[in-house]
Design a protein around this motif. Structure first.
Motif, short mmCIF file in Angstrom:
data_model
loop_
_atom_site.label_atom_id
_atom_site.label_comp_id
_atom_site.label_asym_id
_atom_site.label_seq_id
_atom_site.Cartn_x
_atom_site.Cartn_y
_atom_site.Cartn_z
N LYS A 125 3.92 -7.00 -5.86
CA LYS A 125 5.22 -7.38 -5.28
C LYS A 125 6.27 -6.28 -5.48
N GLY A 126 6.25 -5.63 -6.63
CA GLY A 126 7.18 -4.53 -6.87
C GLY A 126 6.94 -3.36 -5.92
N PRO A 127 5.70 -2.87 -5.82
CA PRO A 127 5.43 -1.80 -4.86
C PRO A 127 5.77 -2.18 -3.43
N ALA A 128 5.62 -3.47 -3.06
CA ALA A 128 5.95 -3.90 -1.70
C ALA A 128 7.43 -3.72 -1.41
N VAL A 129 8.28 -4.04 -2.38
CA VAL A 129 9.72 -3.83 -2.21
C VAL A 129 10.02 -2.34 -2.08
N LEU A 130 9.40 -1.54 -2.94
CA LEU A 130 9.61 -0.09 -2.89
C LEU A 130 9.15 0.48 -1.56
N GLY A 131 8.05 -0.06 -1.01
CA GLY A 131 7.49 0.46 0.22
C GLY A 131 8.35 0.25 1.44
N ARG A 132 9.36 -0.61 1.36
CA ARG A 132 10.25 -0.83 2.50
C ARG A 132 11.29 0.28 2.64
N LEU A 180 0.84 -1.20 0.00
CA LEU A 180 0.00 0.00 0.00
C LEU A 180 0.87 1.25 0.00
N ARG A 181 1.91 1.24 0.82
CA ARG A 181 2.82 2.38 0.88
C ARG A 181 3.54 2.55 -0.46
N GLY A 182 3.96 1.44 -1.04
CA GLY A 182 4.64 1.50 -2.34
C GLY A 182 3.74 2.04 -3.43
#
Length: 257
Positions: A224-231, A21-23
């Motif tokens: 999955k891509g946005p999840a990595v970015l969101g970290r 969500l953050r990503g």
């Protein structure tokens, strides 16, 4: 930006949905700022201050970021994040806010950012963390926080006009009880935005207690891509505009040659 699951001890589970969500908010923010930069350099005629197409998007993006920050805080509290670790992350956010103020002053000295999203988060995270034990009352105080600015505006227009200059001045306009928006490139006052973060905390606590499996479900491939970015939200937030603006400035320089 919001506290991410990367800030939790390595032994605790990561809730990839919150990172995703953050990503997604970060991707949306990047597109928004790219459009803003095009307008700033005269490449696209748009009014980001009054056009609802842009003002409503900004509200949605900031809301998603702050809601995710509240969700992350509920997870941090549930997993026993220490105050020492919280303070270290808070110092990073406060330091980022200072960098944003300095950089924006260099670019926009007449409208630099003195209380933008990172400044607001530095204040609101402390309040939300301190009030984490309020339980379902978080929904009610969050609703009250959302209502305070329009109530203040109504009061200023109906008998309390003499107070408006005090709350419109920089010394107090960070509260959000204003009759006019200050001239600044980014403005995220404590109210009403604290209400969004309180709702995020309340929603996170409800999910962790009643539906923890919703946060732990495997992500579809698209997220999955946005999840990595969101970290890596804080680092990305601080770097994306210099990269975007620097790229556009280089493009304009090459186009003139």
């Amino acid at each position: 930006m919001p506290l991410s699951s990367a800030d939790l001890p390595s032994s605790t589970p990561r809730y990839a949905l919150v990172d995703a969500l953050r990503g997604c908010a970060m991707v949306w923010m990047t597109l928004f700022h790219f459009c803003f930069d095009l307008a700033h350099f005269g490449l696209w005629a748009q009014n980001f201050r009054i056009d609802p197409v842009w003002t409503m998007q900004r509200t949605a993006i900031v809301s998603l970021f702050l809601f995710c920050a509240g969700l992350s805080q509920s997870i941090a509290v549930q997993q026993g994040q220490s105050w020492t670790r919280f303070r270290w992350r808070w110092l990073q956010i406060a330091g980022g806010a200072l960098l944003v103020s300095l950089a924006s002053y260099a670019m926009f000295p007449q409208s630099f950012i003195y209380f933008g999203v990172l400044h607001g988060m530095a204040v609101m995270l402390c309040v939300v963390r301190w009030s984490a034990g309020w339980g379902r009352w978080l929904w009610w105080v969050g609703s009250a926080a959302l209502c305070l600015p329009p109530l203040a505006a109504y009061a200023f227009a109906n008998g309390a006009e003499a107070l408006a200059p005090w709350f419109n001045a920089p010394a107090l306009n960070w509260l959000g009880w204003v009759s006019r928006k200050p001239f600044t490139q980014d403005y995220v006052p404590v109210f009403p935005w604290l209400g969004v973060m309180w709702w995020g905390m309340a929603a996170g606590q409800w999910l962790l207690f009643n539906k923890p499996d919703w946060l732990q479900r495997p992500l579809p491939g698209l997220l999955k891509g946005p999840a990595v970015l969101g970290r890596w939200s804080l680092s990305y937030y601080l770097l994306h505009q210099p990269v975007l603006m620097g790229g556009l400035m280089a493009f304009l320089w090459l186009a003139k040659r």
